[in-house]
Design an enzyme around this catalytic site. Structure first.
Site, mmCIF file in Angstrom:
data_model
loop_
_atom_site.group_PDB
_atom_site.id
_atom_site.type_symbol
_atom_site.label_atom_id
_atom_site.label_comp_id
_atom_site.label_asym_id
_atom_site.label_seq_id
_atom_site.Cartn_x
_atom_site.Cartn_y
_atom_site.Cartn_z
ATOM 1 C CG HIS A 1 -1.977 1.042 1.178
ATOM 2 N ND1 HIS A 1 -1.764 2.341 1.594
ATOM 3 C CD2 HIS A 1 -3.252 0.984 0.748
ATOM 4 C CE1 HIS A 1 -2.876 3.031 1.420
ATOM 5 N NE2 HIS A 1 -3.789 2.238 0.904
ATOM 6 C CG ASP B 1 -8.312 3.243 -2.016
ATOM 7 O OD1 ASP B 1 -8.035 2.756 -0.902
ATOM 8 O OD2 ASP B 1 -7.666 4.173 -2.522
#
Length: 327
Positions: free
Chosen positions: A162, A285
Site C-alpha cells: 500500500h 479503496d
C-alpha cells in the site's frame, strides 16, 4: 456475479490514539486525512459499512488497516497488531459472507511480524497481509525485513503493498513550494504515495526477492502504482540487473494489480496487456474512493472484458490466489 473488493480499509480507535501519542501528524500529512466522515467510516465495520457496500454493489470487502498502519510505532506495534487483528477477526466472524481480512503486522519487529502473520493466516483465517512501504529508514527490501516475505511465501499468501507518504527529505525536494494543503495533497494522494509504493515493488525485484522466493505474490493498487506504465523503461535495466529473469517475468509471475477505485477501462487495458487477465483484482479503496449508485458493479459490467474475464476480475482471481495456505 459476486464482487469482491480486496483493498478496503478500516481503523481502530487504539491505533488512532497511538498515532496521536506519537505525533505522527507532524511528520506524515496523511494522518490528517483520517478525520471527519472518512474516520467515521474507517472505524465502522458493522451496519453502515454494509449498507454502503450494498449501495455501491460490493458483496465482500477484504479489510486492511489503513496507512501508515503500524510502521512508525516501534515495539508497541506488537500488541497493537494483535488487538487490531483480533478485532477485525471478530467482524469477519459476525459477517463471514461479507468480510475477509489482511493481517496487520508489527513491521518494526520483523520476527514478531512473522509470527503474527502465521497466527492470522493459520488461526484467524486471514487471506494475506498489507505493508505500507518503508519502516523508518529501511525500504522493504532491507535484509532485516526478509522474515516477513519468507513467511508470506511459505504460507502461500499475498502481500498488498500500500502507498505511504514519502520521507520529509523527498517531500521537501519534490513536493513542496505551494500552499501547505497543495504540498500535502501532492505528496500523498496526488502522486507521492503512488510513486513510493511502485518504487518499493521495483526495489524488491532488483534486490532479487523474487529470485529467492519465486512463489511470493505481491499486489499493487491503483493499476500498478505507475509501474505498469513504465514497463518498457524498466525492461532496459535487464542488461545491468544481474537477475535470473527479465523484469517483465516478475511482472507476469509475481505481481497482481487492483483497481483501487480508479474505474478506468483504459488503465485496465494497460494492466491486462502487461500482467494478463488472471492477475487483475477488483477493489474500491473504501472509504477514500467511495462510489455510490452501484458504480462498482457498473464498472465491471462495462469494463470491456469478456464474460470469463469479468468473472475472473470480479472475484475469481482473488479466490484462486487465496484458495489455500501451506507450511
Amino acid at each position: 456475479m459476486k464482487l469482491i473488493g480486496i483493498e478496503e480499509h478500516y481503523l481502530t480507535a487504539d491505533v488512532r490514539a497511538a498515532w496521536a501519542a506519537a505525533s505522527l501528524a507532524a511528520t506524515d500529512p496523511s494522518v490528517a486525512i483520517h478525520s471527519g466522515e472518512v474516520e467515521r467510516r474507517l472505524l465502522d465495520v458493522a451496519d453502515q459499512r454494509l449498507a454502503l457496500m450494498d449501495e455501491t454493489g460490493l458483496d465482500v470487502q477484504v479489510l486492511s488497516l489503513t496507512t501508515p498502519a503500524l510502521h512508525d510505532l516501534g515495539p508497541q506495534g506488537v500488541d497493537l497488531a494483535r488487538r487490531a487483528n483480533d478485532a477485525v477477526a471478530e467482524a469477519c466472524a459476525r459477517h463471514p459472507d461479507r468480510f475477509q481480512a489482511l493481517a496487520t503486522l508489527p513491521v518494526g519487529s520483523p520476527d514478531s511480524a512473522m509470527l503474527e502473520l502465521e497466527r492470522c493466516v493459520l488461526t484467524l483465517g486471514f487471506k494475506g497481509t498489507m505493508l505500507c512501504g518503508r519502516i523508518g529508514d529501511r525500504n522493504l527490501d532491507h535484509p532485516e525485513l526478509s522474515p516477513i516475505f519468507e513467511s508470506a511465501a511459505r504460507l502461500g499468501v499475498p502481500i498488498l503493498l500500500h502507498p505511504r507518504t514519502p520521507p520529509p527529505t523527498v517531500r521537501s525536494a519534490y513536493y513542496s513550494g505551494f500552499t501547505p494543503e497543495v504540498d500535502a495533497a501532492f505528496a500523498i494522494y496526488g502522486l507521492g504515495w503512488h510513486y513510493d509504493a511502485g518504487i518499493q515493488f521495483i526495489r524488491l525485484v532488483l534486490a532479487g526477492t523474487f529470485d529467492r522466493l519465486p512463489d511470493l505474490q505481491v499486489i499493487l493498487g491503483h493499476w500498478g502504482e505507475v509501474v505498469l506504465f513504465y514497463a518498457e523503461r524498466l525492461a532496459a535495466m535487464d542488461r545491468v540487473s544481474g537477475l535470473k529473469h527479465p523484469i517483465d517475468t516478475y511482472l507476469r509471475r509475481n505481481l497482481y494489480v487492483t483497481a483501487s477505485g480508479m474505474f478506468s477501462a483504459g488503465y485496465l487495458a494497460r494492466a491486462l496487456a502487461i500482467v494478463g487477465a488472471d492477475r487483475l483484482l477488483f477493489s474500491t479503496d473504501y472509504p477514500y474512493q467511495y462510489r455510490p449508485g452501484r458504480d462498482a458493479r457498473r464498472f465491471v459490467a462495462e469494463c470491456g472484458l469478456d464474460d470469463a474475464g469479468k468473472t475472473a476480475f470480479a472475484y475469481g482471481n482473488w479466490e484462486r490466489l487465496t484458495q489455500g495456505v501451506s507450511l
